[in-house]
Design a protein around this motif. Structure first.
Motif, short mmCIF file in Angstrom:
data_model
loop_
_atom_site.label_atom_id
_atom_site.label_comp_id
_atom_site.label_asym_id
_atom_site.label_seq_id
_atom_site.Cartn_x
_atom_site.Cartn_y
_atom_site.Cartn_z
N ILE A 129 0.86 -1.18 0.00
CA ILE A 129 0.00 0.00 0.00
C ILE A 129 0.90 1.24 0.00
N VAL A 130 0.84 1.99 -1.07
CA VAL A 130 1.77 3.13 -1.23
C VAL A 130 1.62 4.13 -0.07
N GLY A 131 2.67 4.34 0.66
CA GLY A 131 2.69 5.32 1.76
C GLY A 131 2.40 4.71 3.13
N ALA A 132 1.79 3.54 3.16
CA ALA A 132 1.37 2.97 4.45
C ALA A 132 2.56 2.67 5.36
N GLN A 133 3.68 2.32 4.75
CA GLN A 133 4.84 1.97 5.58
C GLN A 133 5.38 3.18 6.33
N VAL A 134 5.03 4.38 5.89
CA VAL A 134 5.54 5.58 6.56
C VAL A 134 4.89 5.70 7.95
N SER A 135 3.61 5.41 8.03
CA SER A 135 2.95 5.42 9.34
C SER A 135 3.48 4.29 10.22
N LEU A 136 3.70 3.13 9.60
CA LEU A 136 4.20 1.99 10.38
C LEU A 136 5.61 2.27 10.90
N GLY A 137 6.45 2.85 10.06
CA GLY A 137 7.82 3.17 10.47
C GLY A 137 7.82 4.21 11.59
N THR A 138 6.90 5.15 11.51
CA THR A 138 6.79 6.16 12.56
C THR A 138 6.35 5.48 13.86
N GLY A 139 5.49 4.49 13.73
CA GLY A 139 5.06 3.72 14.91
C GLY A 139 6.20 2.94 15.53
N LEU A 140 7.05 2.37 14.67
CA LEU A 140 8.23 1.65 15.20
C LEU A 140 9.12 2.62 15.97
N ALA A 141 9.28 3.83 15.43
CA ALA A 141 10.11 4.83 16.11
C ALA A 141 9.46 5.26 17.43
N PHE A 142 8.14 5.33 17.43
CA PHE A 142 7.44 5.66 18.68
C PHE A 142 7.73 4.59 19.74
N ALA A 143 7.68 3.33 19.32
CA ALA A 143 7.96 2.22 20.25
C ALA A 143 9.40 2.32 20.77
N ASN A 144 10.32 2.69 19.90
CA ASN A 144 11.72 2.83 20.33
C ASN A 144 11.85 3.89 21.41
N LYS A 145 11.14 4.98 21.20
CA LYS A 145 11.24 6.07 22.17
C LYS A 145 10.58 5.65 23.50
N TYR A 146 9.43 5.01 23.38
CA TYR A 146 8.67 4.57 24.56
C TYR A 146 9.50 3.58 25.39
N ARG A 147 10.19 2.70 24.67
CA ARG A 147 11.00 1.67 25.37
C ARG A 147 12.38 2.18 25.74
N LYS A 148 12.73 3.35 25.29
CA LYS A 148 14.06 3.94 25.52
C LYS A 148 15.18 2.96 25.14
N ASP A 149 15.02 2.31 23.97
CA ASP A 149 16.00 1.28 23.61
C ASP A 149 17.13 1.80 22.71
N GLY A 150 17.08 3.11 22.37
CA GLY A 150 18.16 3.71 21.59
C GLY A 150 18.17 3.35 20.12
N LYS A 151 17.12 2.68 19.64
CA LYS A 151 17.10 2.27 18.22
C LYS A 151 16.53 3.38 17.35
N VAL A 152 16.98 3.34 16.08
CA VAL A 152 16.47 4.31 15.09
C VAL A 152 15.80 3.51 13.97
N CYS A 153 14.71 4.04 13.44
CA CYS A 153 14.02 3.36 12.33
C CYS A 153 14.22 4.13 11.02
N LEU A 154 14.73 3.44 10.02
CA LEU A 154 14.81 4.02 8.67
C LEU A 154 13.51 3.73 7.96
N THR A 155 12.83 4.77 7.52
CA THR A 155 11.55 4.60 6.85
C THR A 155 11.67 5.12 5.42
N TYR A 156 11.64 4.19 4.47
CA TYR A 156 11.82 4.52 3.06
C TYR A 156 10.47 4.70 2.36
N PHE A 157 10.41 5.61 1.41
CA PHE A 157 9.24 5.69 0.53
C PHE A 157 9.64 6.32 -0.80
N GLY A 158 8.73 6.28 -1.77
CA GLY A 158 9.06 6.76 -3.11
C GLY A 158 8.55 8.17 -3.36
#
Ligand SMILES: Cc1ncc(C[n+]2csc(CCOP(=O)(O)OP(=O)(O)O)c2C)c(N)n1
Length: 336
Positions: A129-158
């Motif tokens: 689904i074009v663009g849908a992964q951008v919301s999902l990637g932002t959600g992954l980054a939200f989880a990283n911040k919430y868990r304070k795990d120091g991870k970064v999410c690369l979110t690609y789109f066209g």
């Protein structure tokens, strides 16, 4: 209109990289190219069904960005995804077996080209689904911040996805909450058959974050070292809690949008010109030879080895059995 490599032609060249690093980038990019060429052949032979979108021409983007990551950092993208998987360290056998719909594929043969995942390699798909992964990637980054795990999410789109509404809803939240996400827009200049100039009022996509206070930068996406350097700055910034960053990679797709593309929207001369002047693999090859890090014979040998790995993956993919019909309804939901 085709501008891939434009910045390099103007003299803004990439930073230094060691011979060992360049050699690794050369291998990683060549693996993606040879893998994609083989996938195209298997598709033509009827061994791959459904959609298949090849990444040839764009290899420097994923290889350069991956070099900016630490173990555990996540990657998510759309459907032109085989390069992202291989760059993330997923096994060529498992990716090819998924393309042919076999049991040993990353999604047990039930996801195909657009829907593969590897928790182990922190690769979160593979989305149609074009663009849908951008919301999902932002959600992954939200989880990283919430868990304070120091991870970064690369979110690609066209560049086509850049005009989808949910991209901007995501940008707003990512900036507001300073989420550890780096947005990478792979501007290959066409969305299916539509040139960016026909679909976008602002074609400098790195500016698209301005109204959300997300800084952006245009990068020569055909130069793996330039990509790595820009990627490092953006990733470090995100990891330090300073919020999202937008990298616009100027790149180019050599093949059609998918395997059934009449390609009437651009000329053969345009494609040939980019291949001749801006090919990302040829650029690294030149850096290696000019820098005295490798000679033609050594690079040929690497190509031979990589062709071997890819051949093996094609054999593996054809020998793996198809999923059992009893598996039709499994792996659809998980108990959470
Ligand atoms: C929401 C949605 N709309 C339309 C489509 C059909 N579609 C598939 S690919 C594509 C073009 C997207 O182009 P871009 O984001 O530039 O990515 P690229 O193919 O260049 O990698 C479209 C419109 C879709 N899959 N999802």
């Amino acid at each position: 209109m085709a501008e891939a490599g434009a910045k390099r032609a103007n003299g803004s060249h990439s930073a230094e990289a060691s011979g060992a690093e360049l050699l690794q980038y050369y291998k990683d990019m060549l693996l993606i190219r040879r893998f994609e060429e083989r996938a195209g052949q298997l598709y033509g032979m009827g061994l791959i069904g459904g959609f298949c979108h090849l990444y040839i021409g764009q290899e420097a983007v994923v290889v350069g960005m991956q070099a900016a990551l630490k173990d555990g950092d996540q990657v998510i993208t759309a459907y032109r995804d085989h390069g992202h998987m291989l760059a993330a360290g997923m096994d060529a056998n498992g990716v090819m077996a998924e393309l042919t719909g076999r049991r040993d594929g990353y999604s047990k043969g039930k996801g195909g080209s657009m829907h593969m995942f590897s928790i182990e390699k922190a690769f979160y798909g593979g989305h149609g689904i074009v663009g849908a992964q951008v919301s999902l990637g932002t959600g992954l980054a939200f989880a990283n911040k919430y868990r304070k795990d120091g991870k970064v999410c690369l979110t690609y789109f066209g560049d086509g996805a850049a005009n989808q509404g949910q991209v901007y809803e995501s940008f707003n939240m990512a900036a507001l909450w300073k989420l550890p996400v780096v947005y990478i827009v792979e501007n290959n200049q066409y969305a299916m058959g539509t040139a960016i100039t026909r679909s976008s009022s602002e074609t400098h996509l790195y500016k698209r974050g301005v109204s959300f206070n997300i800084p952006g930068e245009e990068v020569d996406g055909m130069d793996v070292v330039a990509v790595r350097e820009a990627g490092k700055r953006a990733v470090e910034r995100a990891r330090a809690g300073e919020g999202p960053y937008l990298l616009e990679m100027k790149t180019y797709r050599y093949r059609g949008h998918s395997m059934s593309d009449p390609a009437k929207y651009r000329t053969k001369e345009e494609v040939d010109d980019i291949k001749a002047k801006s090919d990302p693999i040829e650029l690294v090859k030149k850096m290696l030879i000019d820098g005295g890090h490798a000679d033609e014979a050594a690079l040929k040998e690497i190509d031979r080895e990589i062709r071997g790995v890819v051949s093996e993956s094609a054999t593996f993919a054809q020998e793996s059995p198809e999923p059992d019909p009893s598996e039709l309804m499994t792996d659809i939901y998980i108990d959470a």
